[in-house]
Design a protein around this motif. Structure first.
Motif, PDB file in Angstrom:
ATOM      1  N   PRO A  50      42.061  64.710  32.232  1.00  0.00           N
ATOM      2  CA  PRO A  50      41.742  63.513  31.429  1.00  0.00           C
ATOM      3  C   PRO A  50      41.761  63.800  29.921  1.00  0.00           C
ATOM      4  O   PRO A  50      42.097  62.908  29.137  1.00  0.00           O
ATOM      5  N   TRP A  51      41.412  65.008  29.524  1.00  0.00           N
ATOM      6  CA  TRP A  51      41.367  65.345  28.101  1.00  0.00           C
ATOM      7  C   TRP A  51      42.775  65.364  27.510  1.00  0.00           C
ATOM      8  O   TRP A  51      43.054  64.713  26.504  1.00  0.00           O
TER       9      TRP A  51
ATOM     10  N   GLU B 135      41.072  78.746  28.089  1.00  0.00           N
ATOM     11  CA  GLU B 135      40.515  78.557  29.429  1.00  0.00           C
ATOM     12  C   GLU B 135      41.614  78.174  30.432  1.00  0.00           C
ATOM     13  O   GLU B 135      41.523  78.515  31.621  1.00  0.00           O
ATOM     14  N   GLU B 136      42.629  77.471  29.964  1.00  0.00           N
ATOM     15  CA  GLU B 136      43.727  77.061  30.854  1.00  0.00           C
ATOM     16  C   GLU B 136      44.506  78.280  31.342  1.00  0.00           C
ATOM     17  O   GLU B 136      44.875  78.379  32.515  1.00  0.00           O
TER      18      GLU B 136
ATOM     19  N   PRO C 240      44.024  75.192  25.604  1.00  0.00           N
ATOM     20  CA  PRO C 240      43.118  76.271  25.182  1.00  0.00           C
ATOM     21  C   PRO C 240      43.101  77.447  26.165  1.00  0.00           C
ATOM     22  O   PRO C 240      43.553  77.329  27.311  1.00  0.00           O
TER      23      PRO C 240
ATOM     24  N   LEU D 288      54.053  86.784  33.268  1.00  0.00           N
ATOM     25  CA  LEU D 288      53.350  87.044  32.013  1.00  0.00           C
ATOM     26  C   LEU D 288      52.669  85.753  31.569  1.00  0.00           C
ATOM     27  O   LEU D 288      53.318  84.707  31.479  1.00  0.00           O
TER      28      LEU D 288
ATOM     29  N   TYR E  76      44.487  74.727  20.490  1.00  0.00           N
ATOM     30  CA  TYR E  76      43.545  73.639  20.756  1.00  0.00           C
ATOM     31  C   TYR E  76      44.194  72.499  21.530  1.00  0.00           C
ATOM     32  O   TYR E  76      43.657  71.403  21.613  1.00  0.00           O
TER      33      TYR E  76
ATOM     34  N   ARG F 236      44.740  82.456  20.632  1.00  0.00           N
ATOM     35  CA  ARG F 236      43.299  82.312  20.395  1.00  0.00           C
ATOM     36  C   ARG F 236      42.941  80.952  19.814  1.00  0.00           C
ATOM     37  O   ARG F 236      41.900  80.393  20.148  1.00  0.00           O
ATOM     38  N   GLN F 237      43.773  80.387  18.935  1.00  0.00           N
ATOM     39  CA  GLN F 237      43.451  79.107  18.278  1.00  0.00           C
ATOM     40  C   GLN F 237      44.302  77.961  18.832  1.00  0.00           C
ATOM     41  O   GLN F 237      44.628  77.019  18.129  1.00  0.00           O
TER      42      GLN F 237
ATOM     43  N   TYR G 279      48.206  89.324  31.702  1.00  0.00           N
ATOM     44  CA  TYR G 279      47.627  88.345  30.795  1.00  0.00           C
ATOM     45  C   TYR G 279      47.306  88.945  29.418  1.00  0.00           C
ATOM     46  O   TYR G 279      46.517  89.873  29.308  1.00  0.00           O
ATOM     47  N   VAL G 280      47.930  88.387  28.385  1.00  0.00           N
ATOM     48  CA  VAL G 280      47.628  88.804  27.005  1.00  0.00           C
ATOM     49  C   VAL G 280      47.310  87.589  26.138  1.00  0.00           C
ATOM     50  O   VAL G 280      47.676  86.462  26.464  1.00  0.00           O
ATOM     51  N   THR G 281      46.650  87.862  25.037  1.00  0.00           N
ATOM     52  CA  THR G 281      46.325  86.818  24.078  1.00  0.00           C
ATOM     53  C   THR G 281      46.899  87.183  22.713  1.00  0.00           C
ATOM     54  O   THR G 281      46.682  88.297  22.233  1.00  0.00           O
TER      55      THR G 281
END
Lengths: 272, 272, 272, 272
Positions: free
Chosen positions: D124-125, D222-223, D220, D209, D217, D214-215, D236-238
């Motif tokens: 929904p978001w 969490e997904e 995000p 992969l 929005y 990090r930013q 998994y990397v950020t």
């Protein structure tokens, strides 16, 4: 696979494959043999170079106190010996510090730098951890319990419990029970005592990959944040689900990051 | 300030102030004396209760192997002794585990629960760290270097270097040099070996504050994320700039969180 | 509950309870009425003061362009009107900025400051978001879709989907459909355009609580990290599982943090 | 550089270089032209394939409502047209979703999958954000202010303010002012409305992969945490210091990660 002579010491190195040269620098407890599984993926496009630093693997011991400078000179001597003018360097932990110092001392020779689980300086906290290791050298089991949980993450322990128990059995009977090896570990540990390149980070000239691991409790993410903020052309990623031993905990990401960054020759994107 | 008798052991407790009761449960190396600085802020609105668990502070030693159950029974006996029917409980580290188990065993008595630097289970990683501590008991300096850097953050070491050095001098001459105290530490450490309440977290009935510290390398943030995901009425915050010893590293936040959550009596907001 | 006169404008304020005074400053879309659920928990130990800033709630409109300075003067006039010499101030978002500026201009009056979802400066990014809001004012539904997902987290949307849909129905028929209200929102939004107190953060004299929310995509955590690094006596926590609207998403933590920090009178711990 | 026919539509694709095939799938606002700067680094070791999905770039419009399925069929038709049996696929945002669905439908054809800024489901978001975009289509400036700050990070805005202002001037005169283009954007946006592959993530068979920023929005972290927890062979990397538009904000890392992971052929490390 050969020895070369450096300041009257025999130094062991190995090279694999062809292409632009890529040097891997060992973490403190490692040796060329630690990279066995990485030789094939990392020599696919590059001439891969491994080396045992002094007090590591098959290289000679250096039976006196020293600091990083001698290891940095060793790297330079190796490159001269191999007639390599310019190359990519990747290092993990102790090896990342030697690599970073090499890039500072010889900026003209380093094409790209890759720092895994790095710090810009030993501080009082890391020194106390080193003290704990050094005081445990006489008891292999104690050395294991003191050093290993700081290196592997809780998650890795849970998932690979059997492997960890085998590793404990192995290490406490071999390396950790080997007096000469342990004396080398103490010297290597002490060689980082005064390491501090914070004031020089702005001088790093090459593109630099900085890799944090979320569960690294020996060189925590704050250390790499500092590096990323102060190295001019830095590129910063975090491996999730890994402790300090990123090459063991996430080998696919470890190798992919090196493979990709070392062979990404583009210097500037015209996007911005 | 008094002793009461629990299962033939003398147990030391202290109470301060008036108001709805609030029990603080010590971390493993702590005692009532560790809370001196917190007495005034935390007894302002509440009857503050401190207690030395078995093998802590002025309470008797329990010279045999045990697990958490006896400490949980001790808490229950203390509340009966004080005629307290219902209260708020805050615990740090070892104390948070005892508090959590008490809330699971006696849900009718716990109004609000506050867990700092907690975990839901000891696993193989935490057990190895405990092994390192236990193997270092005969050498005060080794015990210090093995245990302390896991408890305090690198940042705290840097900022409070002098205090840390004084603390090392003090601890290695007092507690860590005291054989009886160290034997108690070993038993306390071993009492957590089989701790695992993961399967019961859904049974926690009271509002529960869960507090992570960003640089906690003994009970890392992943542990509290697990608690927050599994305790039904959980409220989850992270203290930035703190290691495991949150009460020492960020005392204002530590006290403010307890003061606020213990005295926030509202159970449901009509907002959603 | 009364009006007082400030620079020829009528300003609405409310006070509840007794004790040391605590002022709550509204976020941009809020009014005194937004705090209904918080009055009881936050007036338990304190004299709670609410106020509608200009262009908010029952206070007069200010039908010309302005910046934060007028709202800061309004706060000062209110405290004079109430004969309050010294107090604690908590603000969320827009209100945190006004509170921070008030503490900078009147350091002698602020005992403790609590900043939720704050930033030290509007920059080009936040300005573009404000532009999007301002261009959507003529269509209530568009205003809703433009502003609301920036304020509430994806998780809150998922958990409280029905509430969100009711809120959309309500807001698009009331406030967002009210031309005068929307004109006020545009002026409030524009009043932050030149907000920048970065150079003054070192002057904040009181203990300051800084609260990030992990999923805040309007004033992201980097903004509060900056505040925490530059305000001398700062105390920094992060609410997990919350977007920008922390008072709605995590009301228990929001109220507990204010309750605890405002009533934690101790200035220095003798621990270190 | 050519068209091929897919379900009576003309689809534009481009190929560069030689080697094992690597397909890049565009984000929603992108086209083959967006990858200009990446062609050289990503065709160094691979046959690089770019394609405009329906309603993108030079491919035909699909003037009716659709969902992702048609784009997934388009990818399959393209690979058949090119006689490619097996390949690596990298996608960003919208393209990562198409790539993930393709890997689920055709596991035998995907060697390695790389997902940048991905989600497993629209909720929904995200739908409300899409609604905001869709309601802004008639005003180029409003579309810019509504969509762009969700895509680029505050840090990027600060560092590249001039570039952003030029981009605003350009986009609001070209794409965002082009009615046909905007109608395509609405259809593309709506095509994700029912996207949800959460229940199928366990079926992904290839090494995958997963890259967070990090930013970010819009999708995000969490997904991607969810993706990493549910895709069996995930890595998994950020990327730190990047918003949603990782290819623009951190092009060196974006390209290095693809280059490294696509050419890292090793499936299992014998370390554990």
């Amino acid at each position: 696979m050969a020895y070369f002579t450096f300041e009257n010491k025999q130094v062991w190195y190995e090279t694999y494959g062809e292409g632009s040269p890529l040097l891997l620098l060992n973490g403190i407890m490692m040796s060329c043999a630690s990279w066995t599984e990485f030789i094939e993926p990392l020599s696919r496009f590059n001439r891969l170079i491994l080396v045992d630093l002094l007090d590591q693997g098959k290289s000679d011991k250096l039976c006196e106190a020293y600091d990083h400078a001698v290891q940095v000179r060793l790297v330079d001597a190796l490159l001269n010996h191999l007639n390599i003018e310019r190359l990519c360097i990747a290092g993990i932990s102790y090896g990342s510090e030697i690599g970073l110092e090499y890039a500072l001392d010889h900026p003209e020779r380093v094409e790209r730098l890759m720092l895994f689980n790095a710090t810009a300086a030993s501080g009082p906290w890391l020194t106390d951890i080193g003290n704990a290791w050094n005081l445990a050298v006489d008891d292999p089991m104690q050395y294991y319990y003191t050093a290993i949980p700081v290196i592997y993450s809780p998650r890795f322990y849970k998932i690979h419990n059997d492997w960890m128990e085998n590793r404990r059995a192995l290490l406490t009977k071999t390396a950790f029970a080997n007096e000469a090896w342990m004396e080398g570990m103490v010297r290597l540990t002490n060689s980082s005592a005064n390491y501090d390149v914070r004031a020089r980070l702005g001088e790093v000239q090459c593109p630099t990959l900085i890799v944090s691991c979320r569960q690294d409790y020996l060189t925590p993410v704050e250390e790499q944040q500092y590096l990323a903020e102060h190295i001019p052309d830095s590129h910063y990623v975090t491996i999730e689900d890994s402790g300090h031993a990123s090459m063991y905990e996430q080998p696919t990401l470890f190798a992919s990051l090196i493979l990709g960054f070392a062979n990404h020759a583009k210097r500037r994107y015209g996007i911005v």
